[in-house]
Design an enzyme around this catalytic site. Sequence first.
Site, PDB file in Angstrom:
ATOM      1  N   LYS A   1     -14.310   8.892  -1.603  1.00 32.70           N
ATOM      2  CA  LYS A   1     -13.127   9.643  -1.136  1.00 32.70           C
ATOM      3  C   LYS A   1     -12.526  10.431  -2.290  1.00 32.70           C
ATOM      4  O   LYS A   1     -12.750  10.119  -3.465  1.00 32.70           O
ATOM      5  CB  LYS A   1     -12.061   8.700  -0.550  1.00 32.70           C
TER       6      LYS A   1
ATOM      7  N   ASP B   1      -7.609   0.298  -1.085  1.00 36.31           N
ATOM      8  CA  ASP B   1      -8.304   1.478  -0.533  1.00 36.31           C
ATOM      9  C   ASP B   1      -9.434   1.127   0.441  1.00 36.31           C
ATOM     10  O   ASP B   1     -10.086   2.019   0.981  1.00 36.31           O
ATOM     11  CB  ASP B   1      -8.930   2.305  -1.677  1.00 36.31           C
TER      12      ASP B   1
HETATM   13  O1  C5P Z   1      -5.619  -2.738  -4.627  1.00 38.35           O
HETATM   14  P1  C5P Z   1      -6.531  -2.481  -5.774  1.00 38.35           P
HETATM   15  O2  C5P Z   1      -7.134  -3.753  -6.316  1.00 38.35           O
HETATM   16  O3  C5P Z   1      -7.536  -1.430  -5.527  1.00 38.35           O
HETATM   17  O4  C5P Z   1      -5.594  -1.913  -6.927  1.00 38.35           O
HETATM   18  C1  C5P Z   1      -5.958  -1.929  -8.274  1.00 38.35           C
HETATM   19  C2  C5P Z   1      -4.703  -1.937  -9.125  1.00 38.35           C
HETATM   20  O5  C5P Z   1      -3.997  -0.709  -9.022  1.00 38.35           O
HETATM   21  C3  C5P Z   1      -3.700  -3.001  -8.749  1.00 38.35           C
HETATM   22  O6  C5P Z   1      -3.963  -4.199  -9.393  1.00 38.35           O
HETATM   23  C4  C5P Z   1      -2.395  -2.386  -9.206  1.00 38.35           C
HETATM   24  O7  C5P Z   1      -2.246  -2.600 -10.599  1.00 38.35           O
HETATM   25  C5  C5P Z   1      -2.611  -0.906  -9.001  1.00 38.35           C
HETATM   26  N1  C5P Z   1      -2.055  -0.420  -7.712  1.00 38.35           N
HETATM   27  C6  C5P Z   1      -0.691  -0.276  -7.569  1.00 38.35           C
HETATM   28  N2  C5P Z   1      -0.198   0.191  -6.381  1.00 38.35           N
HETATM   29  C7  C5P Z   1      -1.007   0.531  -5.375  1.00 38.35           C
HETATM   30  C8  C5P Z   1      -2.409   0.395  -5.513  1.00 38.35           C
HETATM   31  C9  C5P Z   1      -2.898  -0.076  -6.710  1.00 38.35           C
HETATM   32  O8  C5P Z   1       0.078  -0.572  -8.486  1.00 38.35           O
HETATM   33  N3  C5P Z   1      -0.496   0.998  -4.234  1.00 38.35           N
END
Ligand code: C5P
Length: 287
Positions: free
Chosen positions: A9, A134
């Site tokens: 994406k 995501d």
């Molecule tokens: O959810 P995911 O593991 O993909 O996110 C990776 C990191 O990105 C999270 O640990 C967080 O530090 C940050 N993040 C965030 N806010 C979001 C998505 C991700 O702070 N909406």
Amino acid sequence: MITINANAKINLTLDILGKREDGYHEVSMIMQSIDLFDTLTFTEIEEGIILHGDVEGVEKPQDNLIYKAAKLFLDTYKIKSGVEINLIKRIPVAAGLAGGSTDAAAVFRGLNALFEMNLGIQSMCKMAEKLGSDISFCLLGGTMLATGRGEILQEIAAMPTVDMVLVKPKFAVSTPWVYKNYHKVENKVVHPNNKLMRKALLKKDIQEICNNLGNVLEMVTIPEYPEIKAIKETLCNYGAKAAMMSGSGPTVFAIVENNKLAKEIASKMQQDFDAEIFVVKTVAKNF
Ligand code: C5P
């Protein structure tokens, strides 16, 4: 055996509305699938989870998001058999393209088909939320407005098919690092206007889409990695309509008039930058 293609994406917009109590950031972003994809195949085995293919770079298979997604699926639905998964990796990782999340989404779709579970998209999205922000988008694909942590999705007018050039410099960027440093720039950022972007999408007006691209995380990533700015400028100098960083970076995507020009720009960029370069198109939703 089941085969699933897992699309990458890009973000047409990425806005941050604030910090949440759970430590994540409240986002409002318009995401779009592209036809750069990994391919995963799934075969039933007696027990366990075996990963093959392009999975090097991961110390323990248990740390891989593909493994975690498969384990979550098998545990949730108390499936006694195991699965052997083969991965052909084309999407760069830690690149802002959801390269890890889309593989996890493919695992849910693959195991759903392999074990004939007939799960609806909502049930798979519930599981996806537990593993990453995501992954739900990657299950659905197409053009979506994502809010909350990124897991609340609303289908919006589909982006017309456009040609793009992706440029991924040869360094990786840590998403947690980018989000952690956002507070230092939040007073300076220019917020994208998602209302205007949605209007542009509805009208299928590519120029207006280009005018409304915006990503607040550029202000964090670009000062640390100035090459991203150089890539954006060079893409535009070579005739791209617009160029912007995707997600937390470092990949830059450029919207280009047609496939011929995309190929020409890609070959010039390859000479100028030490980067992985892809000519891609936007694609429609999975369901
Ligand atoms: O959810 P995911 O593991 O993909 O996110 C990776 C990191 O990105 C999270 O640990 C967080 O530090 C940050 N993040 C965030 N806010 C979001 C998505 C991700 O702070 N909406």
